[in-house]
Design an enzyme around this catalytic site. Structure first.
Site, short mmCIF file in Angstrom:
data_model
loop_
_atom_site.label_atom_id
_atom_site.label_comp_id
_atom_site.label_asym_id
_atom_site.label_seq_id
_atom_site.Cartn_x
_atom_site.Cartn_y
_atom_site.Cartn_z
N ARG A 91 -62.17 -33.70 19.56
CA ARG A 91 -62.24 -34.63 18.43
C ARG A 91 -63.58 -34.56 17.71
O ARG A 91 -63.66 -34.50 16.52
CB ARG A 91 -62.01 -36.06 18.91
CG ARG A 91 -60.56 -36.35 19.20
CD ARG A 91 -60.41 -37.58 20.02
NE ARG A 91 -60.91 -37.36 21.36
CZ ARG A 91 -60.75 -38.19 22.36
NH1 ARG A 91 -60.14 -39.33 22.18
NH2 ARG A 91 -61.21 -37.89 23.56
N HIS A 126 -52.68 -37.08 20.41
CA HIS A 126 -52.13 -36.23 21.48
C HIS A 126 -50.89 -35.48 20.97
O HIS A 126 -50.72 -34.29 21.24
CB HIS A 126 -51.67 -37.09 22.67
CG HIS A 126 -52.77 -37.76 23.44
ND1 HIS A 126 -52.77 -39.10 23.71
CD2 HIS A 126 -53.90 -37.28 24.03
CE1 HIS A 126 -53.84 -39.41 24.43
NE2 HIS A 126 -54.55 -38.33 24.63
N SER A 176 -56.97 -43.14 23.35
CA SER A 176 -56.14 -44.13 24.03
C SER A 176 -56.94 -45.40 24.27
O SER A 176 -56.41 -46.51 24.13
CB SER A 176 -55.65 -43.58 25.39
OG SER A 176 -54.89 -42.42 25.20
N LYS A 231 -59.96 -43.54 37.65
CA LYS A 231 -59.62 -44.37 36.49
C LYS A 231 -58.49 -45.33 36.85
O LYS A 231 -57.55 -44.96 37.54
CB LYS A 231 -59.13 -43.49 35.33
CG LYS A 231 -60.24 -42.83 34.54
CD LYS A 231 -59.65 -42.16 33.31
CE LYS A 231 -60.68 -41.36 32.53
NZ LYS A 231 -60.06 -40.61 31.43
#
Ligand code: ADP
Length: 165
Positions: free
Chosen positions: A90, A17, A128, A41
């Site tokens: 990514r 990040h 994460s 979440k």
């Protein structure tokens, strides 16, 4: 002045990040890192904790601010007088959801552009979630998150006693 918003969960902020934040800060006049409250979440860290960790990590970047928001991203972007959404990509596995989100946000507000920055190969496997998983099992997360974030993770998991489960 070009203002960009970099939204995400940042639960917690990783070096991947941070790399996107630094690179966005080099391209845009101002970058607002926006922690989103996603009702779907269950985060490990509260919104305030996530904001504080990001603020510390990005303190040396004068054109970066941190904020949080609930509700529609496009409305937050407008409220901040921004026109750009920054996201990181990514791998091909990120592509589908990023593509869908960019198209939906464009439908919601055609004046807002999504700019995608491609992750550095050394961070392309970093998320994460994987950092939380490794930390919860007592693994080494050095080089993936800063020392202060690693400490927060260790404290959180020690508190939860997850290592013993
Ligand atoms: P979200 O739940 O919105 O995906 P994340 O905090 O997981 O929130 O990610 C925010 C953004 O940062 C996403 O665009 C994600 O693809 C990107 N990102 C996450 N990890 C990395 C990394 N290691 N390198 C580059 N971009 C990343």
């Amino acid at each position: 002045m070009t203002i960009a918003v970099y939204p995400g969960s940042f639960d917690p902020i990783t070096y991947g990040h941070l790399d996107i934040i630094e690179r966005a800060a080099a391209v845009f006049d101002r970058v607002i890192v926006a922690v989103c409250l996603n009702p779907g979440k269950q985060p490990l860290f509260t919104m305030e904790e996530r904001v504080e960790m990001i603020a510390r990590e990005s303190a040396r970047l004068p054109n970066v601010d941190v904020n949080c928001f609930k509700g529609l991203l496009t409305e937050f972007v407008k409220r901040e007088d921004a026109r750009i959404i920054v996201r990181g990509l990514r791998a091909i596995s990120d592509f589908e959801s990023e593509f869908q989100m960019a198209l939906m946000n464009r439908k919601l507000d055609p004046e807002i552009e999504t700019v995608v920055l491609v992750a550095q190969p050394k961070y392309s496997y970093l998320s994460s979630s994987i950092v939380k998983e490794i930390a919860s099992l007592g693994g080494d997360i050095g080089g993936l998150v800063s020392d202060q974030v690693a400490r927060h993770l260790q404290e959180r998991f020690a508190l939860h006693g997850l290592r013993d489960e």
